[in-house]
Design an enzyme around this catalytic site. Sequence first.
Site, PDB file in Angstrom:
ATOM      1  N   GLU A   1       0.906  -1.489  -0.156  1.00 50.46           N
ATOM      2  CA  GLU A   1      -0.347  -0.412   0.070  1.00 50.46           C
ATOM      3  C   GLU A   1       0.320   1.028   0.223  1.00 50.46           C
ATOM      4  OE1 GLU A   1      -3.021  -0.682   2.691  1.00 50.46           O
ATOM      5  OE2 GLU A   1      -4.214  -1.633   2.533  1.00 50.46           O
TER       6      GLU A   1
ATOM      7  N   GLU B   1      -5.856  -8.928   0.543  1.00 50.52           N
ATOM      8  CA  GLU B   1      -6.521  -8.724   1.456  1.00 50.52           C
ATOM      9  C   GLU B   1      -7.789  -8.319   0.860  1.00 50.52           C
ATOM     10  OE1 GLU B   1      -4.939  -5.137   3.850  1.00 50.52           O
ATOM     11  OE2 GLU B   1      -2.889  -5.799   3.121  1.00 50.52           O
TER      12      GLU B   1
HETATM   13  O1  IFM Z   1      -4.956  -3.300   9.026  1.00 52.79           O
HETATM   14  C1  IFM Z   1      -4.782  -3.270   7.720  1.00 52.79           C
HETATM   15  C2  IFM Z   1      -2.672  -3.332   7.213  1.00 52.79           C
HETATM   16  O2  IFM Z   1      -2.279  -3.856   7.340  1.00 52.79           O
HETATM   17  C3  IFM Z   1      -3.258  -3.028   5.576  1.00 52.79           C
HETATM   18  N1  IFM Z   1      -4.658  -2.802   4.974  1.00 52.79           N
HETATM   19  C4  IFM Z   1      -5.864  -2.629   5.627  1.00 52.79           C
HETATM   20  C5  IFM Z   1      -5.978  -3.065   7.060  1.00 52.79           C
HETATM   21  C6  IFM Z   1      -6.855  -3.245   7.521  1.00 52.79           C
HETATM   22  O3  IFM Z   1      -6.974  -1.541   8.016  1.00 52.79           O
END
Ligand code: IFM
Length: 466
Positions: A168, A360
């Site tokens: 990210e 994710e």
């Molecule tokens: O927990 C985070 C992760 O570290 C990065 N992406 C979003 C998740 C949820 O907020």
Amino acid sequence: MTTPGLYFPKGFRWGTSTSSYQVEGAVDVDGRGESIWDRFCRVPGAIDGGDTGDVSVDQYRRRADDTALMAELGTNAHRFSLAWPRILPDGDRRVEKRGLDHYDRFIDGLLERGIEPLVTLYHWDLPQALQERGGWRNRDTAQRFADYAAVCFDAFGDRVRDWVTINEPWIVGLLGHQLGLHAPGEKDLKGSVEVMHHLLLAHGLAVRELRATGRDDARAGIAYSLFPHTPDDPASPADRAASEASDGYVNRWFLDPVHGRGYPADMRAHWEQAVGELDFIRAGDLDTIATGSDFIGVNYYTRRIVSARAGDGPWPWKVEEGRPDVERTDLGWEIVPDDLESLLVRLHRDYPGVPLMVTENGAIYDDGRDAEGRVRDSRRIAFLRAHLAAVHRAMGAGAPVEGYYHWSLLDNFEWAMGYWPRFGLVHVDRETQRRTVKDSGRWYADVARSGVLPVSVSESDGGVGR
Ligand code: IFM
């Protein structure tokens, strides 16, 4: 009789996802160096409840238990990150063998159970020693990252095929360097775009190191925080333009250069208007950034609704609150599975031929253990079901999705929000560290084992009674 449901292809990766600082704890053992998150957690008021990752959910010590837990869940893939300061405590030079040993054993434990590792190299825990030298604002950090990546490829490349270089980059720039809400807590608009550039440069340099290993089947990609955009009023040309512009800020600014298109001209003009010349972009950088990307990692949680009303900060767009009739998670994020489908289809259209992985996807639901010790998180089951169905539809439309990694395996440290948000398929008791597989974990286990998403099951029992 065939089970009614949506069939996923054989070999589809049913995974879970975590990151080092969010689960490991054990911050001062086996020679680990300090990270920027250790330091940031000490800033008064930075983290809800004054929480830290010092102990977290103790996975460093419980790695065998957690690997066994994954086997119980029936998953065949797991995404986790290496803590750079465990491997190179000062950020560069000295390699800490005990850090490598830990991950060696973790990776072996996964493979013994038929769980394919997807390893993230940078999920935000930069060695503090590098921050002292300017952190990601210092161009040299990109080279330090490539050196660290080479150490990891050498140590684990015989068993790890797939690597996420950076997690990210937009969030690192936005929360860590623009708004000061994440480590290292900087608030500098120009600094934030410089940081994002150096992160992309780091990706390219690391991919060069990976290619230099000569392992033909090794692959690398970035896990992007991607937000599909919706114009507040789809009939308004101004809102549509604002939405497209904001898409440049959040999504295209990263995807386009990595896939060889350079920085998008519209967003580059917005940045230059806001912060002046982007003089840190040097000749040859865009070639380095475009060295390669073997898959796109999609971190998807929710959408952005954007209007052309008075801007957010220097931008000619505004992010709106969302629709009152759309269901939300316990953090208030809109739940929009259809947008995951359209996002995957769009990525396939805009960057054809690149494999996709949902690296994710998940939701905060604050369900705890009931009197019988069970966690009946039927809303997470519904969330999972809807998002997996969206993935299936996108695949039906041709999107080459190889896997789905649920965020998260366990309830864990959610950065500035501390421990109250619970994202896990497995509940963790904060006092005892006891793990309890939630109903959603048992449901996901059934899906992962069978490769079939049931469609005609009543939600009334959360789907677990089928
Ligand atoms: O927990 C985070 C992760 O570290 C990065 N992406 C979003 C998740 C949820 O907020």
